[in-house]
Enzyme design. Sequence first.
Site, PDB file in Angstrom:
ATOM      1  N   HIS A   1      -3.569  -5.583   1.130  1.00 16.41           N
ATOM      2  CA  HIS A   1      -3.243  -5.937   2.505  1.00 16.41           C
ATOM      3  C   HIS A   1      -3.708  -7.374   2.775  1.00 16.41           C
ATOM      4  O   HIS A   1      -4.710  -7.828   2.225  1.00 16.41           O
ATOM      5  CB  HIS A   1      -3.956  -5.013   3.489  1.00 16.41           C
ATOM      6  CG  HIS A   1      -3.426  -3.618   3.491  1.00 16.41           C
ATOM      7  ND1 HIS A   1      -2.188  -3.289   3.990  1.00 16.41           N
ATOM      8  CD2 HIS A   1      -3.988  -2.456   3.056  1.00 16.41           C
ATOM      9  CE1 HIS A   1      -2.004  -1.987   3.869  1.00 16.41           C
ATOM     10  NE2 HIS A   1      -3.072  -1.458   3.298  1.00 16.41           N
TER      11      HIS A   1
ATOM     12  N   CYS B   1       0.841  -1.202   0.000  1.00 25.70           N
ATOM     13  CA  CYS B   1       0.000   0.000   0.000  1.00 25.70           C
ATOM     14  C   CYS B   1       0.876   1.251   0.000  1.00 25.70           C
ATOM     15  O   CYS B   1       1.559   1.522  -0.976  1.00 25.70           O
ATOM     16  CB  CYS B   1      -0.963  -0.030   1.182  1.00 25.70           C
ATOM     17  SG  CYS B   1      -2.417   1.034   0.941  1.00 25.70           S
TER      18      CYS B   1
END
Length: 340
Positions: A285, A187
Amino acid sequence: MGFAEAADVPVALVGDIDRGGVIASIVGTHALLTPSERARLAGYVINKFRGDVSLFSDALGIMKDHTGLDCFGIVPLFPAAGTLPKEDAMALDAAMALPSAADRPIRVAVPRLTRIANFDDLDPLASEADVSVVVVPPGEALPGDADLILLPGSKSTLADLRFLKAQGWNIDIRAHVRRGGWVVGLCGGFQMLGRYVADPDGIEGPPGTEPGLALLDIETVIGMDKALDTVQGREIGTETPVAGYEMHMGRTEGPDGARPWLRLDDGRTEGAIAESGKVRGSYVHGLFAADAFRDSFLCRIRDRHVAGTGYDNAIERTLDALAAHLESHLDVDSLLAAAR
């Protein structure tokens, strides 16, 4: 409390006796709340209790006298809860104080960013018997003997990218790459690996552009649209199943995106891999929670001679045990009555 007032629901205070001063915490919180907030309090819970509960009976009377609240239960310490994914960055501070296991040959280093987010990505790696996850605090160099440097997510990528450079960690990371080490960015960490990160509209802070680590030939522009979804797919090349979630603002593009890491079930390719194959990033994630993928990835870093951990099953077993633990020590009927 703001959520409770907006949703018009009652509140139970939870006091962590492990921190000390739990009587003052309950009584003081009650005293400092506004009248409308105080009126929402239905009772309280004492958490992480050690020792003989009967010795705490006088304390219950003191709190009753000062707040008028009843106790929903005294919950003994449940050590296995420490294996569950962390939600508070304070847990990372405690983890940094733990010595790394000398007999764990795979060493993962994680720079402790000031705005670190979604760091439960580290938990599945730390659960492996042959993996040591070292969270490196500010002011310390990233260890030169690390096998993998993992750049985690961030609530403000530009600010944390500048902080990373201020610590000299960008120099450590480049040296690590020259030695043939692995680097993974997730991310915000993925965005940092590129040539630059731009926030022209000031969404995460003051508008600006910051040069990245230039380890991936990509660039990111932060935008108003936020990706928020669960995803499933496979790692390209190994076809190992993966699952996780996306939660980010920004669009990342560039030549290294032509070497994506994942193929998602919705037809998209995702992530980017450097030509060396040892620097890669993804917006997903939870990648390492998939047992087969985690084992496959770690085997590429170093030959493994231990059985992999069944991470998801272990988490479910712990959650079930925690639920039973709470049920046996809380007045569930009174809690449900207050909720209704």
